[in-house]
Enzyme design. Structure first.
Site, short mmCIF file in Angstrom:
data_model
loop_
_atom_site.label_atom_id
_atom_site.label_comp_id
_atom_site.label_asym_id
_atom_site.label_seq_id
_atom_site.Cartn_x
_atom_site.Cartn_y
_atom_site.Cartn_z
N GLY A 284 -16.43 7.75 -49.35
CA GLY A 284 -17.25 6.74 -50.00
C GLY A 284 -17.12 5.40 -49.31
O GLY A 284 -16.12 5.14 -48.63
N HIS B 14 -14.78 4.73 -58.19
CA HIS B 14 -14.09 3.90 -57.19
C HIS B 14 -15.09 3.00 -56.45
O HIS B 14 -14.85 1.81 -56.27
CB HIS B 14 -13.36 4.84 -56.20
CG HIS B 14 -12.67 4.17 -55.06
ND1 HIS B 14 -11.31 4.24 -54.88
CD2 HIS B 14 -13.13 3.42 -54.04
CE1 HIS B 14 -10.98 3.56 -53.79
NE2 HIS B 14 -12.08 3.05 -53.26
N GLU B 15 -16.23 3.58 -56.04
CA GLU B 15 -17.21 2.80 -55.25
C GLU B 15 -17.92 1.75 -56.11
O GLU B 15 -18.14 0.62 -55.66
CB GLU B 15 -18.22 3.73 -54.59
CG GLU B 15 -17.63 4.73 -53.60
CD GLU B 15 -16.69 4.11 -52.59
OE1 GLU B 15 -16.92 2.95 -52.18
OE2 GLU B 15 -15.71 4.77 -52.21
N CYS C 198 -8.40 4.29 -49.96
CA CYS C 198 -9.52 3.38 -49.77
C CYS C 198 -9.53 2.93 -48.32
O CYS C 198 -8.48 2.59 -47.78
CB CYS C 198 -9.37 2.17 -50.70
SG CYS C 198 -10.72 0.99 -50.58
N LEU C 199 -10.71 2.93 -47.71
CA LEU C 199 -10.80 2.51 -46.30
C LEU C 199 -10.40 1.05 -46.13
O LEU C 199 -10.04 0.63 -45.03
CB LEU C 199 -12.21 2.74 -45.77
CG LEU C 199 -12.65 4.21 -45.72
CD1 LEU C 199 -14.11 4.31 -45.32
CD2 LEU C 199 -11.78 5.01 -44.77
N GLN D 204 -17.51 -3.66 -48.65
CA GLN D 204 -16.47 -3.29 -47.68
C GLN D 204 -16.91 -3.57 -46.24
O GLN D 204 -16.07 -3.61 -45.35
CB GLN D 204 -16.12 -1.80 -47.82
CG GLN D 204 -15.40 -1.47 -49.10
CD GLN D 204 -15.02 -0.01 -49.14
OE1 GLN D 204 -15.82 0.83 -49.51
NE2 GLN D 204 -13.80 0.29 -48.71
N HIS E 167 -15.96 -1.31 -56.44
CA HIS E 167 -16.07 -2.24 -55.30
C HIS E 167 -17.19 -3.26 -55.53
O HIS E 167 -17.09 -4.40 -55.08
CB HIS E 167 -16.35 -1.48 -54.01
CG HIS E 167 -15.12 -0.94 -53.32
ND1 HIS E 167 -14.11 -1.73 -52.87
CD2 HIS E 167 -14.77 0.34 -52.98
CE1 HIS E 167 -13.18 -0.99 -52.28
NE2 HIS E 167 -13.56 0.28 -52.35
NI NI Z 1 -12.50 1.91 -51.56
#
Ligand code: NI
Length: 186
Positions: free
Chosen positions: A50, A143-144, A101-102, A55, A147
């Site tokens: 995701g 989660h997304e 998470c990236l 991000q 963000h």
């Molecule tokens: Ni994330």
């Protein structure tokens, strides 16, 4: 297409709420369409499941989310591109599961989430989309969408004993499997 730089935890862009996108302008907006293509390439390059526009330093309500088959609990889901996503949780957000998470590389933590939800939003043609998600895909969506509201997964955690480096946690899991008499190649 290009691979975009991913913001890491500590950068203020990750804490800011993102702005809604006018659905009527989605299909004809070349800048937005380019951003979507670049985010798809960035996600694939990073090997993630995701990615949210903040991000990649874009304060827009746009997410990518997927659930690879067999990766975890629940059904798999192909890559979804969702604009202005809204989630309607259909269970209590109390099921613990591991997340990474990236924007927080090399770490993971156990985060309580709802195991099921309905989602609404728009696709990249500006058409309304709706659907249901369970298990891991529901987790990725929560989660997304977080963000987009400036929320990172550690801010959802209740027990920081379940927060650590992938490398350490993977080693512990491998040792636990070995102790149970299982083999890695099963
Ligand atoms: Ni994330």
């Amino acid at each position: 297409m290009s691979i975009l730089k991913i913001a890491r935890m500590g950068h203020p862009v990750l804490l800011q709420p993102a702005a809604a996108i006018d659905p009527a302008g989605i299909a004809g907006d070349p800048v937005l369409q380019q951003l979507i293509d670049d985010m798809i390439e960035t996600l694939a390059d990073a090997g993630g499941v995701g990615l949210a526009a903040p991000q990649v330093y874009q304060g827009k309500r746009l997410i990518l989310a997927m659930a690879p088959e067999g990766r975890s609990e629940g059904e798999g889901a192909p890559l979804h591109i969702l604009i202005n996503p809204e989630l309607e949780l259909t269970a209590e957000p109390d099921q613990l599961g591991w997340e990474g998470c990236l924007s927080i590389p090399d770490l993971r933590g156990a985060v309580p989430r709802s195991p099921s939800l309905r989602f609404h939003g728009f696709d990249r043609r500006g058409q309304p989309v709706t659907g249901e998600a369970n298990g891991f895909f529901a987790r990725v969506l929560q989660h997304e969408v977080d963000h987009l509201d400036g929320v990172l997964y550690p801010m959802r955690m209740k027990d920081f004993r379940y927060f650590g480096f992938d490398e350490e946690l993977n080693r512990l899991e491998a040792e636990a499997r070995a102790a149970e008499g299982h083999h890695d190649d099963e």
